[in-house]
Design a protein around this motif. Structure first.
Motif, PDB file in Angstrom:
ATOM      1  N   THR A   4      32.460  41.386  43.824  1.00 58.79           N
ATOM      2  CA  THR A   4      33.373  40.971  44.915  1.00 58.79           C
ATOM      3  C   THR A   4      32.672  39.445  45.283  1.00 58.79           C
ATOM      4  O   THR A   4      31.574  39.382  45.591  1.00 58.79           O
ATOM      5  CB  THR A   4      32.992  41.737  46.242  1.00 58.79           C
ATOM      6  N   GLY A  34      33.754  37.431  47.988  1.00 58.59           N
ATOM      7  CA  GLY A  34      33.888  37.203  49.442  1.00 58.59           C
ATOM      8  C   GLY A  34      35.219  37.769  50.173  1.00 58.59           C
ATOM      9  O   GLY A  34      35.829  38.409  49.207  1.00 58.59           O
ATOM     10  N   TRP A  35      35.247  37.445  51.296  1.00 53.88           N
ATOM     11  CA  TRP A  35      36.771  38.006  51.910  1.00 53.88           C
ATOM     12  C   TRP A  35      37.330  36.667  52.557  1.00 53.88           C
ATOM     13  O   TRP A  35      36.853  35.843  53.057  1.00 53.88           O
ATOM     14  CB  TRP A  35      36.231  38.701  53.043  1.00 53.88           C
ATOM     15  N   LYS A  91      30.428  30.537  48.088  1.00 57.82           N
ATOM     16  CA  LYS A  91      30.437  31.031  49.651  1.00 57.82           C
ATOM     17  C   LYS A  91      31.930  30.937  49.874  1.00 57.82           C
ATOM     18  O   LYS A  91      32.336  30.160  50.712  1.00 57.82           O
ATOM     19  CB  LYS A  91      29.643  30.238  50.506  1.00 57.82           C
ATOM     20  N   ILE A  92      32.597  32.074  49.523  1.00 58.72           N
ATOM     21  CA  ILE A  92      34.176  32.106  49.933  1.00 58.72           C
ATOM     22  C   ILE A  92      34.508  31.942  51.184  1.00 58.72           C
ATOM     23  O   ILE A  92      35.334  31.261  51.506  1.00 58.72           O
ATOM     24  CB  ILE A  92      34.624  33.423  49.042  1.00 58.72           C
ATOM     25  N   ALA A  93      33.923  32.539  52.051  1.00 54.95           N
ATOM     26  CA  ALA A  93      34.172  32.500  53.411  1.00 54.95           C
ATOM     27  C   ALA A  93      34.147  31.301  54.121  1.00 54.95           C
ATOM     28  O   ALA A  93      34.795  30.780  54.758  1.00 54.95           O
ATOM     29  CB  ALA A  93      33.388  33.616  54.112  1.00 54.95           C
ATOM     30  N   GLU A  94      33.091  30.448  53.642  1.00 56.29           N
ATOM     31  CA  GLU A  94      33.042  28.909  54.071  1.00 56.29           C
ATOM     32  C   GLU A  94      34.031  28.086  53.453  1.00 56.29           C
ATOM     33  O   GLU A  94      34.590  27.340  54.213  1.00 56.29           O
ATOM     34  CB  GLU A  94      31.543  28.605  53.941  1.00 56.29           C
TER      35      GLU A  94
END
Length: 297
Positions: free
Chosen positions: A162, A164-165, A291-294
């Motif tokens: 996984t 990130g979201w 850092k997918i969320a960022e």
């Protein structure tokens, strides 16, 4: 006609440095060696490359025309050496990566700019399938690595991580009945839903279905064009909405049943039994550190 790499190096260096002595210093050779190499090249080519009548040699018309050709040969020599070094290190010749649109586009550019600097001789193919189509390509050996939204039932042959979201937002046209919000769950059921769809049939295709009436579209970007016409509502990654020139024509109403965006997990997938070369291993490490969320903000 015999033309050597040393002759071309001397020619290019003399043109770039402005003199035979400066070219000799740049190449670590005596001025006489540079002069001899250039003179021999002129004899072999049958043309005069420099006008030597002044204090410094000046390219002739023929020299100016042939200099780019010499540089191409010298560049390809460097490329040849680089490819050979890559093969010696057992780096893959070619890599295919399948990436869902959930992965933010600016991050794709930054990631593969670094990849190109690290692996300049790897032929790269980027595919942008949707949903389960990503895992199918990896499973069938048509992609070495995949990035996709979480698949509830992943084939046993695949492994995953996984990353990130990614937040999904409710979006519709500004004149759509849902545009003013807040929107209840029952409201969503009564209006046409525009859903992103891959070509692989399965439960993932239906996972976010709410409405009775659905249109399936194989691109988030095309969905936005449909939404601006007031033809339905959709759940779209926030970064796609923000990056679209259509954003002023769209509405993102609040949800009466949820306080925020609806997050979807983004995962990296690969085949457990297939070997992972240096380039694929590097990509896996870089994606794991992303850092997918960022990126999605």
């Amino acid at each position: 006609m015999q033309v050597s790499i040393e002759q071309l190096e001397a020619f290019a260096a003399a043109a770039e440095q402005g003199s035979f002595s400066a070219a000799g210093r740049a190449l670590g050779k005596a001025q006489s060696a540079i002069s001899t190499q250039v003179a021999n090249l002129e004899i072999d080519l049958g043309v005069e490359l420099f006008d030597r009548s002044g204090r410094s040699p000046v390219l002739t018309e023929a020299g100016a025309r042939l200099l780019p050709e010499a540089r191409v040969i010298l560049d390809r020599r460097i490329h040849l050496i680089g490819v050979a070094a890559s093969l010696e290190a057992h780096v893959e010749n070619r890599l295919v990566v399948a990436i869902d649109e959930l992965f933010p586009e600016p991050a794709v550019g930054a990631l593969f700019a670094d990849f190109a600097a690290r692996f300049p001789h790897v032929e790269l193919e980027l595919l942008f399938p949707m949903m389960q189509d990503v895992s199918r390509l990896v499973l069938d050996g048509k992609a070495d690595l995949g990035v996709m939204w979480r698949q509830e039932v992943l084939p046993a042959e695949l492994d995953f991580l996984t990353l990130g979201w990614v937040p999904l937002q409710l979006v519709c046209g500004r004149d759509h009945p849902l545009a003013t919000g807040p929107v209840g769950w029952e409201d969503l059921k009564r209006h046409r839903q525009i859903m992103v769809a891959g070509r692989t049939e399965g439960p993932e295709k239906q996972r976010l279905r709410v409405a009775a009436e659905v249109w399936w579209v194989e691109s988030h970007w095309v969905i936005l064009q449909i939404l601006r016409r007031g033809l339905g509502w959709a759940l779209i990654p926030r970064h796609i909405i923000e990056d679209s020139p259509l954003a002023p024509e769209l509405a993102t109403p609040t949800l009466a049943f949820d306080r925020g965006d609806l997050p979807v997990a983004l995962e990296m997938v690969w085949h457990k039994q297939r070997p992972c070369g240096p380039a694929a291993a590097w990509l896996r490490r870089r994606l794991a550190a992303a850092k997918i969320a960022e990126m999605a903000r």
